[in-house]
Design a protein around this motif. Sequence first.
Motif, PDB file in Angstrom:
ATOM      1  N   ALA A  43      31.535  51.926  33.513  1.00 34.00           N
ATOM      2  CA  ALA A  43      30.801  51.681  34.753  1.00 34.00           C
ATOM      3  C   ALA A  43      29.658  52.677  34.921  1.00 34.00           C
ATOM      4  O   ALA A  43      28.528  52.301  35.247  1.00 34.00           O
ATOM      5  N   ALA A  44      29.928  53.966  34.692  1.00 33.99           N
ATOM      6  CA  ALA A  44      28.876  54.973  34.836  1.00 33.99           C
ATOM      7  C   ALA A  44      27.771  54.757  33.805  1.00 33.99           C
ATOM      8  O   ALA A  44      26.577  54.919  34.104  1.00 33.99           O
ATOM      9  N   GLY A  45      28.150  54.382  32.581  1.00 35.81           N
ATOM     10  CA  GLY A  45      27.158  54.126  31.549  1.00 35.81           C
ATOM     11  C   GLY A  45      26.278  52.939  31.885  1.00 35.81           C
ATOM     12  O   GLY A  45      25.062  52.954  31.651  1.00 35.81           O
ATOM     13  N   ALA A  46      26.878  51.873  32.431  1.00 39.78           N
ATOM     14  CA  ALA A  46      26.103  50.692  32.819  1.00 39.78           C
ATOM     15  C   ALA A  46      25.130  51.024  33.956  1.00 39.78           C
ATOM     16  O   ALA A  46      24.018  50.487  33.999  1.00 39.78           O
ATOM     17  N   GLN A  47      25.517  51.902  34.873  1.00 41.85           N
ATOM     18  CA  GLN A  47      24.620  52.299  35.949  1.00 41.85           C
ATOM     19  C   GLN A  47      23.418  53.066  35.418  1.00 41.85           C
ATOM     20  O   GLN A  47      22.326  53.005  35.977  1.00 41.85           O
ATOM     21  N   LYS A  48      23.557  53.748  34.322  1.00 39.43           N
ATOM     22  CA  LYS A  48      22.457  54.508  33.732  1.00 39.43           C
ATOM     23  C   LYS A  48      21.558  53.642  32.857  1.00 39.43           C
ATOM     24  O   LYS A  48      20.347  53.831  32.801  1.00 39.43           O
ATOM     25  N   ALA A  49      22.170  52.670  32.123  1.00 36.42           N
ATOM     26  CA  ALA A  49      21.412  51.953  31.097  1.00 36.42           C
ATOM     27  C   ALA A  49      21.456  50.446  31.215  1.00 36.42           C
ATOM     28  O   ALA A  49      20.710  49.754  30.517  1.00 36.42           O
ATOM     29  N   GLY A  50      22.313  49.871  32.072  1.00 37.71           N
ATOM     30  CA  GLY A  50      22.471  48.429  32.117  1.00 37.71           C
ATOM     31  C   GLY A  50      23.040  47.923  30.801  1.00 37.71           C
ATOM     32  O   GLY A  50      23.851  48.599  30.158  1.00 37.71           O
ATOM     33  N   PRO A  51      22.634  46.744  30.340  1.00 41.22           N
ATOM     34  CA  PRO A  51      23.115  46.238  29.047  1.00 41.22           C
ATOM     35  C   PRO A  51      22.793  47.154  27.878  1.00 41.22           C
ATOM     36  O   PRO A  51      23.428  47.073  26.829  1.00 41.22           O
ATOM     37  N   GLY A  52      21.813  48.033  28.061  1.00 41.68           N
ATOM     38  CA  GLY A  52      21.492  49.017  27.029  1.00 41.68           C
ATOM     39  C   GLY A  52      22.639  49.966  26.742  1.00 41.68           C
ATOM     40  O   GLY A  52      22.534  50.808  25.844  1.00 41.68           O
ATOM     41  N   LEU A  53      23.752  49.840  27.484  1.00 43.87           N
ATOM     42  CA  LEU A  53      24.935  50.635  27.215  1.00 43.87           C
ATOM     43  C   LEU A  53      25.416  50.453  25.778  1.00 43.87           C
ATOM     44  O   LEU A  53      25.907  51.395  25.154  1.00 43.87           O
ATOM     45  N   MET A  54      25.258  49.235  25.242  1.00 43.50           N
ATOM     46  CA  MET A  54      25.665  49.004  23.856  1.00 43.50           C
ATOM     47  C   MET A  54      24.843  49.868  22.899  1.00 43.50           C
ATOM     48  O   MET A  54      25.376  50.450  21.950  1.00 43.50           O
ATOM     49  N   LEU A  55      23.548  49.966  23.160  1.00 39.50           N
ATOM     50  CA  LEU A  55      22.698  50.834  22.348  1.00 39.50           C
ATOM     51  C   LEU A  55      23.100  52.289  22.529  1.00 39.50           C
ATOM     52  O   LEU A  55      23.067  53.082  21.586  1.00 39.50           O
ATOM     53  N   VAL A  83      29.214  48.271  37.910  1.00 43.87           N
ATOM     54  CA  VAL A  83      28.843  49.678  38.056  1.00 43.87           C
ATOM     55  C   VAL A  83      29.540  50.352  39.237  1.00 43.87           C
ATOM     56  O   VAL A  83      29.498  51.575  39.362  1.00 43.87           O
ATOM     57  N   CYS A  84      30.175  49.570  40.102  1.00 43.05           N
ATOM     58  CA  CYS A  84      30.853  50.125  41.273  1.00 43.05           C
ATOM     59  C   CYS A  84      32.359  50.222  41.102  1.00 43.05           C
ATOM     60  O   CYS A  84      33.062  50.680  42.005  1.00 43.05           O
ATOM     61  N   SER A  85      32.867  49.784  39.969  1.00 42.22           N
ATOM     62  CA  SER A  85      34.312  49.724  39.793  1.00 42.22           C
ATOM     63  C   SER A  85      34.879  51.056  39.306  1.00 42.22           C
ATOM     64  O   SER A  85      34.295  51.713  38.441  1.00 42.22           O
ATOM     65  N   ASP A  86      36.034  51.435  39.863  1.00 42.45           N
ATOM     66  CA  ASP A  86      36.751  52.617  39.395  1.00 42.45           C
ATOM     67  C   ASP A  86      37.733  52.270  38.276  1.00 42.45           C
ATOM     68  O   ASP A  86      38.372  53.161  37.716  1.00 42.45           O
ATOM     69  N   GLU A  87      37.873  50.992  37.989  1.00 45.61           N
ATOM     70  CA  GLU A  87      38.785  50.516  36.939  1.00 45.61           C
ATOM     71  C   GLU A  87      38.071  49.388  36.210  1.00 45.61           C
ATOM     72  O   GLU A  87      38.435  48.221  36.294  1.00 45.61           O
ATOM     73  N   ALA A  88      37.009  49.742  35.482  1.00 44.64           N
ATOM     74  CA  ALA A  88      36.008  48.784  35.011  1.00 44.64           C
ATOM     75  C   ALA A  88      36.586  47.622  34.216  1.00 44.64           C
ATOM     76  O   ALA A  88      36.267  46.454  34.499  1.00 44.64           O
ATOM     77  N   LEU A  89      37.419  47.859  33.231  1.00 40.48           N
ATOM     78  CA  LEU A  89      37.865  46.779  32.355  1.00 40.48           C
ATOM     79  C   LEU A  89      38.842  45.840  33.048  1.00 40.48           C
ATOM     80  O   LEU A  89      38.774  44.617  32.862  1.00 40.48           O
ATOM     81  N   ALA A  90      39.747  46.381  33.832  1.00 40.23           N
ATOM     82  CA  ALA A  90      40.640  45.525  34.610  1.00 40.23           C
ATOM     83  C   ALA A  90      39.825  44.683  35.589  1.00 40.23           C
ATOM     84  O   ALA A  90      40.110  43.493  35.811  1.00 40.23           O
ATOM     85  N   HIS A  91      38.798  45.263  36.168  1.00 39.19           N
ATOM     86  CA  HIS A  91      37.930  44.550  37.102  1.00 39.19           C
ATOM     87  C   HIS A  91      37.224  43.382  36.418  1.00 39.19           C
ATOM     88  O   HIS A  91      37.120  42.282  36.985  1.00 39.19           O
ATOM     89  N   VAL A  92      36.750  43.578  35.190  1.00 38.74           N
ATOM     90  CA  VAL A  92      36.078  42.504  34.447  1.00 38.74           C
ATOM     91  C   VAL A  92      37.012  41.320  34.251  1.00 38.74           C
ATOM     92  O   VAL A  92      36.639  40.161  34.489  1.00 38.74           O
ATOM     93  N   LEU A  93      38.218  41.572  33.827  1.00 41.09           N
ATOM     94  CA  LEU A  93      39.163  40.483  33.573  1.00 41.09           C
ATOM     95  C   LEU A  93      39.511  39.738  34.848  1.00 41.09           C
ATOM     96  O   LEU A  93      39.681  38.504  34.846  1.00 41.09           O
ATOM     97  N   ARG A  94      39.613  40.423  35.961  1.00 38.45           N
ATOM     98  CA  ARG A  94      39.885  39.742  37.232  1.00 38.45           C
ATOM     99  C   ARG A  94      38.716  38.834  37.609  1.00 38.45           C
ATOM    100  O   ARG A  94      38.917  37.734  38.133  1.00 38.45           O
ATOM    101  N   GLN A  95      37.498  39.289  37.343  1.00 42.83           N
ATOM    102  CA  GLN A  95      36.317  38.515  37.717  1.00 42.83           C
ATOM    103  C   GLN A  95      36.158  37.240  36.884  1.00 42.83           C
ATOM    104  O   GLN A  95      35.554  36.271  37.339  1.00 42.83           O
ATOM    105  N   ILE A  96      36.697  37.206  35.671  1.00 42.20           N
ATOM    106  CA  ILE A  96      36.545  36.016  34.822  1.00 42.20           C
ATOM    107  C   ILE A  96      37.814  35.155  34.810  1.00 42.20           C
ATOM    108  O   ILE A  96      37.975  34.293  33.954  1.00 42.20           O
ATOM    109  N   GLY A  97      38.710  35.406  35.775  1.00 45.39           N
ATOM    110  CA  GLY A  97      39.867  34.524  35.945  1.00 45.39           C
ATOM    111  C   GLY A  97      41.142  34.949  35.237  1.00 45.39           C
ATOM    112  O   GLY A  97      42.089  34.168  35.169  1.00 45.39           O
ATOM    113  N   TRP A  98      41.188  36.145  34.739  1.00 47.38           N
ATOM    114  CA  TRP A  98      42.384  36.652  34.066  1.00 47.38           C
ATOM    115  C   TRP A  98      42.980  37.801  34.881  1.00 47.38           C
ATOM    116  O   TRP A  98      43.177  38.905  34.381  1.00 47.38           O
TER     117      TRP A  98
END
Length: 542
Positions: free
Chosen positions: A67-79, A341-356
């Motif tokens: 989450a912190a990395g995405a706030q700094k770079a957006g999708p550029g986090l992969m880079l 970028v606002c989540s304190d539990e980023a990966l669990a949050h992603v799965l909840r958002q996509i229906g898992w």
Amino acid sequence: MIDWLGALLRLRVNGYPDIMILDRVKPLDAILAAASKKSLKRTMSGFQLMLFGIGCIIGTGIFVLTAAGAQKAGPGLMLAFAIAGVICIVAALCYAEIASTVPVSGSAYTYTYATMGEFLAWTVGWALVLEYAIAASAVSVGWSGYFVGTILNETFGIHLPAWLSGGPLALGGVEGGFINLPALVIALLVTWLLMIGTSESAKFNAVLVTIKVTALTIFIALTLPQVDAEKFNPFLPAGLFGGFGSGVGAVGAAATIFFAYVGFDAVSTAAEETKDPQRNVPIGLVGSLLFCTVFYIAVAAGAIGTIGGQPIMGPGGIPFPAGSEELARQCALPQFSAALVCSDEALAHVLRQIGWSGVGNALGYAAFLALPSVILVLLFAQTRIFFVMSRDGLLPEVLSRVHPKWHTPYIVTIATGAVVAVAAAFLPVGQLADIANAGTLYAFAMVAIAVLVLRRQRPEIPRPFKVRGVWFVAPAAVAGCVFLFLNLPFEAMMVLPVWSVIGLVLYFAYSRSRSHLGRGIVEVVDDIEGDEDLVPIKPPEA
């Protein structure tokens, strides 16, 4: 190689006339002799050592700092992961050579002591103290996010009051926050576990590493098929370089994400407690790093490609600083409540958002169970640095006292755990990670220099792992570390020089006059109880 530098650093210190700051180089033969008569038992195999590194690398960086990395770079986090990974690879190669050549506790501190002398070794050891303690605090805060979000909120419907679940907003915490009680508690619990024994800790860590790897594999399998290419546009919303001291952009994110790679450094600190270190330390270092880098990039792609990862922009199109009071206020608004970028539990949050949701909660459980292993590894490494510095006389000898039953340095473990717990209780994870990185990058750069110095000074020493093209690899590691350091937030950069000044005052006021090497002795520890042979050597020439 360094004679000219030593000549420039002649000072009058502690009443001794004309003493060179770089005068005291610990005899490498004495270090290796001490390694054969240890006070710490060799209990870990090569496989355990590799799991030890994975246990530290796969942790806060991917479960929380996404989450912190995405706030700094957006999708550029992969880079950003790729940039940090490349720099880590060249640094890991330097670590692998010197750790297999000098298989003793102390990591970069000991390597510097044997090549460039006591003064620079002290600065490295002091930086490592900062690195590991602050990093352990950061992971404790990351664990707290999953405990509060997944365990309490999602599972039991319990909402912990803000004043008990986050640090003060003035320090980058949460609105209404006063103390992060879960972070404080987990730091103290892991301290207790580490105190009861290294072997038990390694077995516990192996189980938790399996849990983490399984959870992240499931995350990748569920998210990658749902990746939407449009989510990566724009790929670099904050640019590649955010500017000196800004801490944003892909490079700024890489400077923060670098925190997640400190595991391979922790592996080298365990060399003194490893079976056949000449073979197993390089396996643990390089193997754990390569394994984890693949996971980092794949998980980042899955997280951003499914729900997006655009940063919340402030004035002038610049992202609000991660962990800042301004970002905390933006994340409290309804339109940003579901943002990655606002989540304190980023990966669990992603799965909840996509229906898992169920799987997301399960991943939260995995983080809840597994992140303590990261705290354990970091605390382990920090206490061993203190232990070796104390054994050299640079810190009070009470810190190297070993428990008669548990065979661990229990006094320094208790003291370190208390400091880590207090920092975790009041500071946010993003700021802690950046501060820890400042010390990490300095130590890594010094290791790369130490490899070159040792090649020049002692070319005849057997090197079970030898870096090819070291005259390119080692300078590349130094340049990469300096590059990332200059892209940390300015406040984080300033912590290292301030901390270093404190360390230099302590060194000249206490440590230099009490150094065993400076007094003409080398300490060799014969057994676990702490009986010592003090071997006289020729005092260093002024």
